[in-house]
Design an enzyme around this catalytic site. Structure first.
Site, mmCIF file in Angstrom:
data_model
loop_
_atom_site.group_PDB
_atom_site.id
_atom_site.type_symbol
_atom_site.label_atom_id
_atom_site.label_comp_id
_atom_site.label_asym_id
_atom_site.label_seq_id
_atom_site.Cartn_x
_atom_site.Cartn_y
_atom_site.Cartn_z
ATOM 1 N N HIS A 1 0.726 -1.181 0.028
ATOM 2 C CA HIS A 1 0.043 0.075 0.020
ATOM 3 C C HIS A 1 0.655 1.269 -0.136
ATOM 4 O O HIS A 1 0.288 2.345 -0.361
ATOM 5 C CB HIS A 1 -0.899 0.052 1.235
ATOM 6 C CG HIS A 1 -2.129 -1.156 0.994
ATOM 7 N ND1 HIS A 1 -3.433 -0.730 0.802
ATOM 8 C CD2 HIS A 1 -2.081 -2.323 1.185
ATOM 9 C CE1 HIS A 1 -3.948 -1.707 0.745
ATOM 10 N NE2 HIS A 1 -3.441 -2.844 0.993
ATOM 11 N N ASP B 1 3.283 9.362 -0.972
ATOM 12 C CA ASP B 1 2.153 8.671 -0.582
ATOM 13 C C ASP B 1 1.986 7.549 -1.644
ATOM 14 O O ASP B 1 2.253 7.597 -2.972
ATOM 15 C CB ASP B 1 0.988 9.618 -0.836
ATOM 16 C CG ASP B 1 -0.051 9.224 0.336
ATOM 17 O OD1 ASP B 1 0.052 7.996 0.778
ATOM 18 O OD2 ASP B 1 -0.713 10.152 0.816
HETATM 19 C C1 GDG Z 1 -2.252 3.896 3.043
HETATM 20 C C2 GDG Z 1 -1.071 4.412 2.104
HETATM 21 C C3 GDG Z 1 -2.879 4.270 0.353
HETATM 22 C C4 GDG Z 1 -8.794 9.998 7.322
HETATM 23 N N1 GDG Z 1 -9.368 10.794 8.577
HETATM 24 C C5 GDG Z 1 -10.546 10.286 8.846
HETATM 25 C C6 GDG Z 1 -10.724 9.017 7.873
HETATM 26 N N2 GDG Z 1 -9.779 8.856 6.968
HETATM 27 C C7 GDG Z 1 -9.792 7.943 5.964
HETATM 28 C C8 GDG Z 1 -10.017 8.837 4.830
HETATM 29 C C9 GDG Z 1 -9.201 7.645 3.787
HETATM 30 C C10 GDG Z 1 -8.243 6.984 4.784
HETATM 31 O O1 GDG Z 1 -8.726 7.223 6.070
HETATM 32 C C11 GDG Z 1 -6.818 7.576 4.526
HETATM 33 O O2 GDG Z 1 -6.429 6.666 3.368
HETATM 34 P P1 GDG Z 1 -5.183 7.446 2.420
HETATM 35 O O3 GDG Z 1 -4.995 6.415 1.184
HETATM 36 O O4 GDG Z 1 -5.278 8.672 2.232
HETATM 37 O O5 GDG Z 1 -3.918 7.140 3.376
HETATM 38 P P2 GDG Z 1 -3.131 5.921 4.357
HETATM 39 O O6 GDG Z 1 -4.120 6.002 5.697
HETATM 40 O O7 GDG Z 1 -1.824 6.380 4.530
HETATM 41 O O8 GDG Z 1 -3.418 4.753 3.677
HETATM 42 C C12 GDG Z 1 -1.779 5.240 1.181
HETATM 43 C C13 GDG Z 1 -3.409 3.579 1.376
HETATM 44 O O9 GDG Z 1 -2.997 2.763 2.170
HETATM 45 C C14 GDG Z 1 -4.561 2.619 0.689
HETATM 46 O O10 GDG Z 1 -3.728 1.631 -0.325
HETATM 47 O O11 GDG Z 1 -3.670 5.162 -0.704
HETATM 48 O O12 GDG Z 1 -0.823 5.773 0.130
HETATM 49 O O13 GDG Z 1 -0.405 5.120 2.878
HETATM 50 O O14 GDG Z 1 -10.231 6.785 3.331
HETATM 51 O O15 GDG Z 1 -11.024 9.089 4.254
HETATM 52 N N3 GDG Z 1 -11.986 8.416 7.869
HETATM 53 C C15 GDG Z 1 -12.951 8.735 9.065
HETATM 54 N N4 GDG Z 1 -12.524 9.708 9.934
HETATM 55 C C16 GDG Z 1 -11.521 10.516 9.756
HETATM 56 O O16 GDG Z 1 -11.325 11.372 10.589
HETATM 57 N N5 GDG Z 1 -13.903 8.046 8.979
#
Ligand code: GDG
Length: 465
Positions: free
Chosen positions: A156, A365
């Site tokens: 990821h 990222d």
């Molecule tokens: C890893 C990789 C890759 C965030 N704050 C809240 C919340 N979130 C949710 C977002 C989104 C998720 O968490 C974050 O996903 P990201 O992809 O932006 O980042 P990582 O957590 O670092 O994820 C990344 C991912 O895995 C998938 O492969 O894209 O590069 O680092 O869905 O909406 N959700 C809620 N409250 C929050 O305050 N409910």
């Protein structure tokens, strides 16, 4: 239909609303809800003793099988090797990197524990899908225990270039472990190219072959690009179903028709939050017409509280937000609202829907799901604009975003200004380009393509190819 066994370090609570779950859990849950299957991993509890038998719980079409972990093992495996060695290397952030052989040993031991506890749950027809950098050695451990089901691995986070990878004293072991999988998946062509480059290095090629399940076979692991996606319709539905949350109503009330810029990220140094705050400050300095007219909300729930760097960034951001507000705020206007907590998913989608600009500027990222969710939550008739870091995997697909270099503070400020003043026609055009990609590479496509690759691996094994 084969059972799908998803394995990840952390399994999200079956009854929770995923408030504090990261992108990995969001992706796995969506894939499992689509297909049904078993989700195996750590339940978030540590104990002073040995890991017991998995706790099994059935919710809908998903069986949750979770284990607790010994607290000392957890500290070294999770806070140590996984998140202080591997995470910084994968994100090209060596300032945060540290290596300790004992932590790596514990990382290997925890992977052995995962394999031992998973083993009795497996059936001959299962296909196994392992997720992320915490569990790179899991296939080797399962193979050692005699498992011959197809096993895939999805990374990821970014796969670093070989010169960066070499910083890790154990990188050859890890590459060898990756090659014990039948399928290895990455978010972007760049990650795949970096992996291919690493395994094609001569010294690793030899190790690779020796590590294959059948020692006499030299076939290479099937490595490919599987960009993770989102459930586009569900994001839009959450944003627009009319059940506006109390938080959203209050946010709109306090916005007073000003333009909203929104950022949502786990509180992590890879997300570029300090640089982002500086860029917002630069926006108010270079484009003073935005003072009193634009509000920036940054939501940043805490993660990995056991690691010092994560506490440091929190303090730095509190200070920076305070300084900017101190300098620019007025009686009836605050430029930055920095909310160090999680909101429920529907509220996030509603916030995205209300925002004129989505600000997604990680300094590195793997993909970044927030960028995709922001676009999916927009009103197609009057969409907001996305300002996106070129250093996020999502920039490979969302080429219609306003792409910026997150280190270039003036460049990001210019990008925000461009997004704030973008004519409706251009916003619609860019939105149309992005939503088309999001639909093509949605969460179902991600899961289907990966599962298909595992099924092909099984067919290859059966035919002895
Ligand atoms: C890893 C990789 C890759 C965030 N704050 C809240 C919340 N979130 C949710 C977002 C989104 C998720 O968490 C974050 O996903 P990201 O992809 O932006 O980042 P990582 O957590 O670092 O994820 C990344 C991912 O895995 C998938 O492969 O894209 O590069 O680092 O869905 O909406 N959700 C809620 N409250 C929050 O305050 N409910």
């Amino acid at each position: 239909m084969s059972r799908l066994i998803a394995v990840s370090n952390r399994v999200a609570q079956p009854t929770g609303n995923l408030k504090s779950a990261g992108g990995l859990a969001i992706g796995i849950l969506a894939a499992l809800q689509d297909h049904g299957g078993v989700w195996f991993g750590w339940n978030g509890k540590t104990t002073s003793g040995e890991t017991g038998e998995p706790h099994i719980r059935q919710v809908g079409n998903i069986t949750y099988a979770t284990i607790d972990l010994n607290e000392t093992a957890f500290e070294k495996y999770y806070n140590g090797f996984s998140n202080t060695s591997l995470w910084p290397v994968c994100h090209y952030l060596l300032g945060y990197f540290r290596y300790d052989r004992r932590e790596y040993d514990e990382y290997r031991r925890v992977n052995t524990t995962f394999a031992r506890k998973l083993l009795p749950l497996l059936q001959p027809d299962d296909i196994i899908w392992v997720h992320d950098y915490h569990l790179i050695p899991l296939a080797s451990e399962l193979r050692r225990a005699g498992v011959d089901n197809p096993i895939g691995f999805f990374l990821h986070v970014p796969f670093p270039d070989i010169e960066m990878l070499r910083v890790l004293p154990v990188y050859t072991q890890l590459l060898r472990c990756l090659c014990a999988y039948d399928v290895v998946g990455f978010h972007t062509p760049r990650d795949l190219a970096a992996f291919n480059e690493a395994v094609s290095q001569e010294e690793i090629g030899g190790l690779l072959k020796a590590n294959r399940r059948n020692g006499d076979q030299t076939q290479c692991v099937d490595a490919d690009v599987f960009p993770i996606g989102i459930d586009v319709d569900s994001c839009y539905a959450l944003a627009t179903d009319g059940r506006q949350s109390d938080n959203t109503q209050r946010m709109i009330h306090h916005l007073h028709d000003r333009n909203l810029i929104i950022g949502v990220d786990r509180l992590d140094y890879s997300k570029g939050l300090e640089e982002r705050f500086c860029a917002v400050e630069r926006l108010f300095r270079s484009y003073p017409e935005n003072r009193g007219q634009v509000s920036f909300i940054q939501i940043a729930p805490k993660t990995r509280a056991g690691i010092r760097a994560y506490g440091d960034i929190r303090h730095a951001l509190e200070q920076k937000a305070g300084q900017i507000n101190g300098e620019f705020a007025d009686i009836d206007w605050v430029p930055i609202r920095y909310l160090n907590r999680a909101f429920d998913r529907a509220t996030l989608m509603e916030f995205f829907h209300e925002a004129k600009v989505g600000l997604v500027t990680p300094i590195r990222d793997g993909m970044n799901l927030v960028a995709k969710e922001f676009v999916a939550a927009q009103n197609p008739e009057d969409p907001g604009a996305l300002v996106l870091s070129r250093l996020a995997g999502a920039a490979h697909e969302l080429t219609d975003a306003v792409l910026v270099n997150p280190y270039d503070i003036d460049g990001v400020a210019d990008g925000i200004q461009r997004a704030l003043t973008m004519p409706l026609g251009e916003r619609r055009e860019r939105y149309a380009g992005m939503i088309e990609v999001l639909r093509r590479n949605d969460i179902t496509a991600w899961r289907t393509r990966f599962v298909d690759a595992l099924l092909r691996a099984r067919a290859r094994m059966a035919s002895g190819a």
